[in-house]
Design an enzyme around this catalytic site. Sequence first.
Site, short mmCIF file in Angstrom:
data_model
loop_
_atom_site.label_atom_id
_atom_site.label_comp_id
_atom_site.label_asym_id
_atom_site.label_seq_id
_atom_site.Cartn_x
_atom_site.Cartn_y
_atom_site.Cartn_z
N CYS A 180 0.82 -1.22 0.00
CA CYS A 180 0.00 0.00 0.00
C CYS A 180 0.86 1.27 0.00
O CYS A 180 1.57 1.54 -0.96
CB CYS A 180 -0.97 -0.03 1.16
SG CYS A 180 -2.40 1.07 0.92
N LYS B 134 -12.59 7.68 -1.43
CA LYS B 134 -11.74 6.58 -0.98
C LYS B 134 -12.15 5.27 -1.64
O LYS B 134 -13.33 4.95 -1.74
CB LYS B 134 -11.83 6.44 0.53
CG LYS B 134 -10.90 5.40 1.13
CD LYS B 134 -11.08 5.33 2.64
CE LYS B 134 -10.10 4.34 3.27
NZ LYS B 134 -10.26 4.26 4.74
N SER C 57 -8.12 -0.21 0.56
CA SER C 57 -8.48 0.85 1.49
C SER C 57 -7.48 1.97 1.32
O SER C 57 -6.44 2.00 1.96
CB SER C 57 -8.46 0.32 2.93
OG SER C 57 -8.78 1.34 3.84
N HIS D 86 -4.73 -4.83 -0.03
CA HIS D 86 -4.37 -5.45 1.25
C HIS D 86 -4.81 -6.91 1.29
O HIS D 86 -5.74 -7.27 2.02
CB HIS D 86 -5.03 -4.69 2.40
CG HIS D 86 -4.45 -3.36 2.67
ND1 HIS D 86 -3.27 -3.18 3.37
CD2 HIS D 86 -4.87 -2.12 2.32
CE1 HIS D 86 -3.00 -1.87 3.45
NE2 HIS D 86 -3.95 -1.22 2.82
N GLU E 112 -3.50 -9.16 2.80
CA GLU E 112 -3.25 -9.68 4.15
C GLU E 112 -4.39 -9.43 5.13
O GLU E 112 -4.40 -9.98 6.24
CB GLU E 112 -1.96 -9.08 4.72
CG GLU E 112 -2.07 -7.66 5.29
CD GLU E 112 -2.08 -6.56 4.25
OE1 GLU E 112 -2.11 -5.38 4.65
OE2 GLU E 112 -2.05 -6.86 3.04
N ARG F 41 -13.96 2.84 12.93
CA ARG F 41 -13.04 3.92 13.34
C ARG F 41 -13.42 5.25 12.68
O ARG F 41 -13.48 6.30 13.34
CB ARG F 41 -11.62 3.54 12.98
CG ARG F 41 -10.56 4.60 13.25
CD ARG F 41 -9.35 4.37 12.38
NE ARG F 41 -9.64 4.56 10.96
CZ ARG F 41 -8.85 4.12 9.98
NH1 ARG F 41 -7.74 3.47 10.24
NH2 ARG F 41 -9.20 4.36 8.71
#
Length: 310
Positions: free
Chosen positions: A116, A137, A164, A207, A209, A221
């Site tokens: 990223c 986003k 993300s 991502h 992972e 969040r």
Amino acid sequence: MPSWPRIERPLRIGLLNNMPDAAFVQTERQFRQLIGQDAVLAPFVFRDLPRGPIVRAHIDAHYAPHEALAAARLDALVVTGCEPKAQNLDDEPFFAPLGAVVDWAAANTVSTLFSCLASHAAVLHLDGIRRRPLPAKHSGVYACAAVPHPLLAGMPDTVAVPHSRWNDLAEADLVARGYTVLRRSAEIGVDLFVRETGSLFVFLQGHPEYAPDSLAREYRRDVGRFLDGSRDTHPPLPENYFSAEAVARLNAFAAEAQARREPELFTRFPSLAAAPPRVPSWQEPAVQLFRNWIAQVALRRTVGAELCAV
């Protein structure tokens, strides 16, 4: 499945973990799981970055400073992203030391994988390619189409990958400077690309992972940041991620949050049990990607050792 070369000693893979405190330990755990028992994972960190007491204690107990990379006898390296503070990456305090790590990795590893934001910083350092801000986003799970390559052996032509990010690298800029794009999405552009620098550099904008609940926790969040006033707009739901029932519940909460923006409302945010993500579709391809990468590391190390013996 690729055929794995015989390894005389265990592979050693470094993890340079730059993630913020909230995701620091989880990110380490995610990469440990993907690398598994096929290599020894050695964690490193930029010690000058500010940390809270809990993560600082974990670092002191388990991490070496990035200056120790040179003496670690690594075969490969994983470099994670972080949460940027400056408008331009080259104004970040980590940019100069990260550039030095990129140069070191090119000469001293058989392969390095950048995740990223680390990918964005690495291509800026190597070739002056600047990432571009997105109008909204990219958050969700996206179908990414692949081209044939040993890193993608044994995988479907199209796989799901979590993304993300607020920024993007243009494929035309990458290709013009010698990068090869291996996976892309019609919705969000480049996912995975590589470049030979003496070392095989592997770059991820997504991502793979991520744990099943990672995007859900990021969304939670960001809703909290909206309610406490630290961000201006309510975040959109991650795309192609939540179950239909979860989407209905979270949209209802979002409508209430935008109508009555109060920090106290956050205590009523739907739990993961009440608003679950879909069954993750990206984890099996992620495991295969890392198995293929480790196979390439082992092969390249073996070939390099044979050449040195000639």
